[in-house]
Design a protein around this motif. Structure first.
Motif, PDB file in Angstrom:
ATOM      1  N   LEU A  70       8.905  40.393  52.330  1.00 52.36           N
ATOM      2  CA  LEU A  70       7.737  40.138  51.484  1.00 52.36           C
ATOM      3  C   LEU A  70       6.454  40.283  52.290  1.00 52.36           C
ATOM      4  O   LEU A  70       5.485  40.884  51.823  1.00 52.36           O
ATOM      5  N   LYS A  71       6.437  39.749  53.488  1.00 55.44           N
ATOM      6  CA  LYS A  71       5.229  39.784  54.313  1.00 55.44           C
ATOM      7  C   LYS A  71       4.767  41.216  54.565  1.00 55.44           C
ATOM      8  O   LYS A  71       3.577  41.522  54.477  1.00 55.44           O
ATOM      9  N   LYS A  72       5.709  42.095  54.852  1.00 58.20           N
ATOM     10  CA  LYS A  72       5.348  43.490  55.133  1.00 58.20           C
ATOM     11  C   LYS A  72       5.044  44.277  53.862  1.00 58.20           C
ATOM     12  O   LYS A  72       4.320  45.263  53.906  1.00 58.20           O
ATOM     13  N   SER A  73       5.583  43.846  52.729  1.00 56.51           N
ATOM     14  CA  SER A  73       5.426  44.589  51.478  1.00 56.51           C
ATOM     15  C   SER A  73       4.190  44.181  50.678  1.00 56.51           C
ATOM     16  O   SER A  73       3.623  44.990  49.956  1.00 56.51           O
ATOM     17  N   ASP A  80      -1.095  35.909  51.340  1.00 51.01           N
ATOM     18  CA  ASP A  80      -1.747  34.597  51.406  1.00 51.01           C
ATOM     19  C   ASP A  80      -1.533  33.808  50.110  1.00 51.01           C
ATOM     20  O   ASP A  80      -1.305  32.592  50.151  1.00 51.01           O
ATOM     21  N   ILE A  81      -1.605  34.477  48.969  1.00 46.35           N
ATOM     22  CA  ILE A  81      -1.351  33.819  47.683  1.00 46.35           C
ATOM     23  C   ILE A  81       0.080  33.286  47.661  1.00 46.35           C
ATOM     24  O   ILE A  81       0.316  32.133  47.292  1.00 46.35           O
ATOM     25  N   TYR A  82       1.031  34.119  48.073  1.00 45.20           N
ATOM     26  CA  TYR A  82       2.444  33.686  48.100  1.00 45.20           C
ATOM     27  C   TYR A  82       2.605  32.449  48.983  1.00 45.20           C
ATOM     28  O   TYR A  82       3.244  31.473  48.578  1.00 45.20           O
ATOM     29  N   LYS A  83       2.036  32.484  50.180  1.00 42.03           N
ATOM     30  CA  LYS A  83       2.165  31.342  51.099  1.00 42.03           C
ATOM     31  C   LYS A  83       1.551  30.077  50.491  1.00 42.03           C
ATOM     32  O   LYS A  83       2.127  28.996  50.619  1.00 42.03           O
ATOM     33  N   GLU A  84       0.423  30.215  49.821  1.00 41.83           N
ATOM     34  CA  GLU A  84      -0.210  29.052  49.195  1.00 41.83           C
ATOM     35  C   GLU A  84       0.674  28.498  48.070  1.00 41.83           C
ATOM     36  O   GLU A  84       0.852  27.281  47.958  1.00 41.83           O
ATOM     37  N   LEU A  85       1.244  29.375  47.258  1.00 44.32           N
ATOM     38  CA  LEU A  85       2.107  28.929  46.156  1.00 44.32           C
ATOM     39  C   LEU A  85       3.367  28.245  46.685  1.00 44.32           C
ATOM     40  O   LEU A  85       3.867  27.304  46.069  1.00 44.32           O
ATOM     41  N   ARG A  86       3.876  28.710  47.814  1.00 44.15           N
ATOM     42  CA  ARG A  86       5.067  28.083  48.413  1.00 44.15           C
ATOM     43  C   ARG A  86       4.795  26.636  48.835  1.00 44.15           C
ATOM     44  O   ARG A  86       5.718  25.829  48.905  1.00 44.15           O
ATOM     45  N   LYS A  87       3.549  26.314  49.125  1.00 40.83           N
ATOM     46  CA  LYS A  87       3.194  24.967  49.571  1.00 40.83           C
ATOM     47  C   LYS A  87       2.993  23.984  48.418  1.00 40.83           C
ATOM     48  O   LYS A  87       2.918  22.776  48.646  1.00 40.83           O
ATOM     49  N   LEU A  88       2.909  24.480  47.198  1.00 43.31           N
ATOM     50  CA  LEU A  88       2.699  23.593  46.054  1.00 43.31           C
ATOM     51  C   LEU A  88       3.903  22.673  45.884  1.00 43.31           C
ATOM     52  O   LEU A  88       5.040  23.102  46.000  1.00 43.31           O
ATOM     53  N   ASP A  89       3.625  21.414  45.596  1.00 41.26           N
ATOM     54  CA  ASP A  89       4.702  20.438  45.464  1.00 41.26           C
ATOM     55  C   ASP A  89       4.194  19.262  44.649  1.00 41.26           C
ATOM     56  O   ASP A  89       3.158  18.682  44.973  1.00 41.26           O
ATOM     57  N   ILE A  90       4.919  18.892  43.608  1.00 38.46           N
ATOM     58  CA  ILE A  90       4.513  17.737  42.804  1.00 38.46           C
ATOM     59  C   ILE A  90       5.166  16.455  43.293  1.00 38.46           C
ATOM     60  O   ILE A  90       4.906  15.388  42.746  1.00 38.46           O
ATOM     61  N   GLY A  91       6.000  16.555  44.314  1.00 42.38           N
ATOM     62  CA  GLY A  91       6.652  15.365  44.845  1.00 42.38           C
ATOM     63  C   GLY A  91       7.633  14.771  43.849  1.00 42.38           C
ATOM     64  O   GLY A  91       8.155  15.465  42.978  1.00 42.38           O
ATOM     65  N   ILE A  92       7.863  13.502  43.958  1.00 38.66           N
ATOM     66  CA  ILE A  92       8.794  12.810  43.057  1.00 38.66           C
ATOM     67  C   ILE A  92       8.014  12.339  41.835  1.00 38.66           C
ATOM     68  O   ILE A  92       6.996  11.651  41.964  1.00 38.66           O
ATOM     69  N   PRO A 139      11.617  33.876  47.777  1.00 36.64           N
ATOM     70  CA  PRO A 139      11.771  35.341  47.803  1.00 36.64           C
ATOM     71  C   PRO A 139      12.688  35.881  46.705  1.00 36.64           C
ATOM     72  O   PRO A 139      12.500  37.005  46.249  1.00 36.64           O
ATOM     73  N   ARG A 140      13.632  35.090  46.231  1.00 35.88           N
ATOM     74  CA  ARG A 140      14.575  35.602  45.233  1.00 35.88           C
ATOM     75  C   ARG A 140      13.988  35.678  43.825  1.00 35.88           C
ATOM     76  O   ARG A 140      14.546  36.331  42.964  1.00 35.88           O
ATOM     77  N   ASN A 141      12.886  34.968  43.557  1.00 33.87           N
ATOM     78  CA  ASN A 141      12.350  34.997  42.200  1.00 33.87           C
ATOM     79  C   ASN A 141      10.938  35.577  42.101  1.00 33.87           C
ATOM     80  O   ASN A 141      10.207  35.301  41.166  1.00 33.87           O
ATOM     81  N   VAL A 142      10.600  36.399  43.077  1.00 28.92           N
ATOM     82  CA  VAL A 142       9.351  37.152  43.024  1.00 28.92           C
ATOM     83  C   VAL A 142       9.656  38.619  43.324  1.00 28.92           C
ATOM     84  O   VAL A 142      10.741  38.954  43.808  1.00 28.92           O
TER      85      VAL A 142
END
Length: 168
Positions: A70-73, A80-92, A139-142
């Motif tokens: 993904l990084k190279k593609s 940067d958008i992907y990395k930011e979305l990966r950090k999203l978390d609503i917790g418990i 990576p499997r759902n993008v």
């Protein structure tokens, strides 16, 4: 459209994907989010694939080949958008029917205004099927467009539907 179920290219909890000769994918799917997308309730955005309803639990969409990296593609901006979305978390969240509100608030933190608005509109569209909507990005759902843009293929799901499918 002539549909072939010979070339299976993927299977998930809700859907099985079959590559067609015309470089599209047919999805056999019990995913309410696929239905939501195919009915035009998702926002008009290049971040989501266009999904067409064919028949009961059958959908069609453009084929996006898997990429090795993904990084190279992705373009640097979309990486940067992907990395930011990966950090999203609503917790418990104590009550899963509050997931919708929790994700809406979490999406408000996204720095790219276009992505933020698309995600908020998308989660609100998912609410047509339940307030226990979840967001999961990996990576499997993008996918990646030919021009290096991020495509969110399968990032939303309804938790109660996932529970139902798992118990069958």
């Amino acid at each position: 459209m002539k549909i072939s179920f010979k070339n299976k290219i993927g299977k998930g909890l809700f859907s099985t994907a079959y590559l067609q000769e015309n470089n599209t994918v047919v999805l056999k799917s019990v995913d309410p989010i696929k239905e939501c997308m195919s009915f035009g309730w998702f926002p008009e955005s290049n971040f989501f694939p266009k999904i067409e309803h064919i028949d009961f639990e059958l959908y069609s969409m453009k084929y996006y080949p898997k990429v090795k990296s993904l990084k190279k593609s992705l373009t640097p901006k979309h990486w940067d958008i992907y990395k930011e979305l990966r950090k999203l978390d609503i917790g418990i969240v104590d009550n899963r029917y509050n997931y919708l509100d929790s994700w809406r608030e979490e999406f408000k933190k996204v720095t790219n205004k276009t992505v933020k608005n698309a995600l908020i509109e998308a989660v609100e569209a998912c609410a047509n099927y339940g307030s226990d909507v979840r967001f999961e990005i990996s990576p499997r759902n993008v996918a990646v467009s030919k021009t290096g843009k991020l495509i969110l293929l399968d990032c939303f799901f309804i938790q109660s539907k996932a529970d139902q499918v798992r118990t069958k």
